[in-house]
Design an enzyme around this catalytic site. Structure first.
Site, mmCIF file in Angstrom:
data_model
loop_
_atom_site.group_PDB
_atom_site.id
_atom_site.type_symbol
_atom_site.label_atom_id
_atom_site.label_comp_id
_atom_site.label_asym_id
_atom_site.label_seq_id
_atom_site.Cartn_x
_atom_site.Cartn_y
_atom_site.Cartn_z
ATOM 1 N N GLU A 186 0.804 -1.245 0.000
ATOM 2 C CA GLU A 186 0.000 0.000 0.000
ATOM 3 C C GLU A 186 0.829 1.284 0.000
ATOM 4 O O GLU A 186 0.572 2.198 0.788
ATOM 5 C CB GLU A 186 -0.958 -0.014 1.190
ATOM 6 C CG GLU A 186 -1.847 -1.244 1.232
ATOM 7 C CD GLU A 186 -2.799 -1.277 2.428
ATOM 8 O OE1 GLU A 186 -2.677 -0.428 3.325
ATOM 9 O OE2 GLU A 186 -3.671 -2.174 2.444
ATOM 10 N N GLU A 302 -6.173 -10.665 -1.234
ATOM 11 C CA GLU A 302 -6.956 -10.443 0.000
ATOM 12 C C GLU A 302 -8.453 -10.364 -0.306
ATOM 13 O O GLU A 302 -9.175 -9.540 0.246
ATOM 14 C CB GLU A 302 -6.507 -9.138 0.687
ATOM 15 C CG GLU A 302 -5.030 -9.069 0.968
ATOM 16 C CD GLU A 302 -4.616 -7.855 1.789
ATOM 17 O OE1 GLU A 302 -5.492 -7.176 2.344
ATOM 18 O OE2 GLU A 302 -3.404 -7.587 1.855
HETATM 19 C C1 XIL Z 1 -6.161 -6.286 8.500
HETATM 20 C C2 XIL Z 1 -6.469 -7.457 9.422
HETATM 21 O O1 XIL Z 1 -7.363 -8.305 8.767
HETATM 22 C C3 XIL Z 1 -7.048 -6.962 10.716
HETATM 23 O O2 XIL Z 1 -7.192 -8.033 11.635
HETATM 24 C C4 XIL Z 1 -6.155 -5.890 11.320
HETATM 25 O O3 XIL Z 1 -6.774 -5.350 12.463
HETATM 26 C C5 XIL Z 1 -5.896 -4.783 10.333
HETATM 27 O O4 XIL Z 1 -5.345 -5.336 9.138
HETATM 28 N N1 XIL Z 1 -5.039 -4.656 3.798
HETATM 29 C C6 XIL Z 1 -3.990 -5.417 4.247
HETATM 30 C C7 XIL Z 1 -4.161 -6.291 5.429
HETATM 31 O O5 XIL Z 1 -2.942 -5.462 3.581
HETATM 32 O O6 XIL Z 1 -2.981 -6.441 6.159
HETATM 33 C C8 XIL Z 1 -5.267 -5.790 6.331
HETATM 34 O O7 XIL Z 1 -5.475 -6.746 7.361
HETATM 35 C C9 XIL Z 1 -6.525 -5.548 5.535
HETATM 36 C C10 XIL Z 1 -6.287 -4.506 4.472
#
Ligand code: XIL
Length: 401
Positions: A186, A302
């Site tokens: 990101e 994701e």
């Molecule tokens: C999220 C997790 O799922 C949560 O448990 C945590 O509180 C915050 O992060 N993009 C990403 C992930 O790259 O690492 C994130 O994961 C969701 C968005």
């Protein structure tokens, strides 16, 4: 820009729904056909009994994915696998790759500036080894989930060494054990206003834009054979915000390639909303083609489908709308020969980071929980499971490089 030409993401999704004529907000049975007919479509006409028997072994997600040259998996923690036999069974039956949802991020990994906490990551790798499941690393460098001590310790003078030490130690520890690493997560944020589109995050403030090449080069030295990935979100639709962000990500990757920065894959996070429509696909298709032409792989890293745009609170309606979006989105992704991995962000609706994010436009309390994943909170496969499987099957005929 006016609001009309630059709609909010919510308006954009609503417009797409209306334009596609598929799922009006407040999805109705009349528009969708009967719920039963839709379910039958996703389940390939199988009855309940054979369906249940048919989701493991040759009927599993991983079998359907592997027949098309893909890995498929989910974000999960070893802790959940160790304490929840139902989730463990789903994971062993269905997946060929796993990723730690949180435990390999810098915050959890670095309780103090001088210590590393490898236990949870090691446990996930051990679980993968025991069951023949690959593991990917997430992540080495991100603006979020930094250690509590980060702001008081990191300075412009020591940040270079801090980043190099972190990546050397962590990627070195897992050397040879992971399928891929999200090296930088990101790094693009258009609203931060920089001409290069980069996020004005902590690493950029400390090191300038070169933190990205530094992270990738250090990761490559630490683990020569792991695939190195740049991972980002908000690049999936043809919403004007996504179009701009996609262009900035593409430029970033181009610059990396031009400077011989080692990068093997781009991760498209794919946190999308129910109502995503194929009318959103052209920009993404073109983006993936360009990534492929640079010799890189594409991972869906994701995926989940947020149902906050669906007005109906009937779980059957929500599941149909979510499944339809899985199907449309993944069908499009399946057409891309460089696609190699499809991962959902979680296994069941009982453990999703979207819990509590339901329907910001509704005041009614409590609102029903989100249903964004292929298995429900009772560990049963949902329409989305069947939609994923059917999408994998649609990949027939795609020539893999
Ligand atoms: C999220 C997790 O799922 C949560 O448990 C945590 O509180 C915050 O992060 N993009 C990403 C992930 O790259 O690492 C994130 O994961 C969701 C968005």
């Amino acid at each position: 820009m006016t609001r009309t030409s630059n709609p909010t993401r919510r308006e954009f999704i609503s417009n797409g729904l209306a334009a596609s004529g598929a799922l009006a907000l407040g999805v109705s049975a009349a528009e969708l056909g009967t719920a039963h007919a839709q379910r039958t479509r996703f389940r390939g006409g199988l009855d309940q009994g054979s369906e249940r028997r048919g989701i493991t072994g040759p009927g599993s997600l991983k079998a359907h994915a592997s027949a098309r040259g893909l890995l498929t998996g989910a974000a999960v923690e070893a802790q959940l696998l160790a304490t929840n036999p139902s989730v463990e069974k789903i994971v062993v039956d269905q997946y060929s790759i796993l990723v730690a949802e949180n435990s390999m991020k810098m915050g959890p990994m670095r309780p103090t500036p001088d210590t590393f906490s490898f236990e949870a990551g090691d446990a996930l790798v051990a679980f993968g080894d025991a069951h023949g499941i690959k593991v990917r690393g997430h992540n080495l460098c991100w603006h979020s989930q930094l250690p509590a001590w980060f702001n008081s310790v990191a300075t412009k003078d020591n940040a270079h060494q801090l980043l190099v030490d972190h990546i050397r130690t962590v990627a070195g520890h897992f050397k040879g054990k992971l399928q891929s690493w999200d090296v930088v997560n990101e790094a693009v944020q258009i609203s931060d206003g920089r001409p290069d589109g980069l996020r004005n995050g902590p690493w950029l403030k400390l090191l300038g834009p070169d933190f990205i090449s530094l992270a990738f080069r250090t990761a490559r030295e630490a683990d020569p054979n792991v695939l190195l990935t740049y991972n980002d979100y908000g690049i999936e639709t043809d919403h004007p915000d996504d179009v701009k962000k996609r262009a900035a990500v593409l430029q970033l990757v181009r610059d990396m390639k031009a400077n011989n920065v080692p990068i093997d894959a781009v991760g498209i996070q794919s946190h999308i909303h129910a109502g995503w429509s194929t009318s959103d696909g052209n920009g993404l298709r073109e983006f993936m083609r360009r990534i492929r032409e640079m010799g890189l792989k594409i991972f869906v890293t994701e995926m989940d489908v947020n149902d906050d745009q669906i007005k109906s609170e009937d779980p059957a309606d929500i599941d149909l709308a979510v499944a339809k979006t899985y199907r449309e989105y993944l069908d499009l992704m399946m057409q891309e020969p460089a696609l190699a991995v499809v991962i959902t962000w979680g296994v069941t609706d009982a453990h999703t980071w979207l819990a509590g994010r339901r329907r910001p436009n509704q005041t009614q309390q409590p609102t029903p929980p989100q249903r964004p994943l292929p298995f429900d909170a009772q560990n049963q496969p949902k329409e989305a499971f069947y939609a994923m499987r059917q999408s994998f099957d649609s990949r027939s005929g795609v020539t893999l490089r």
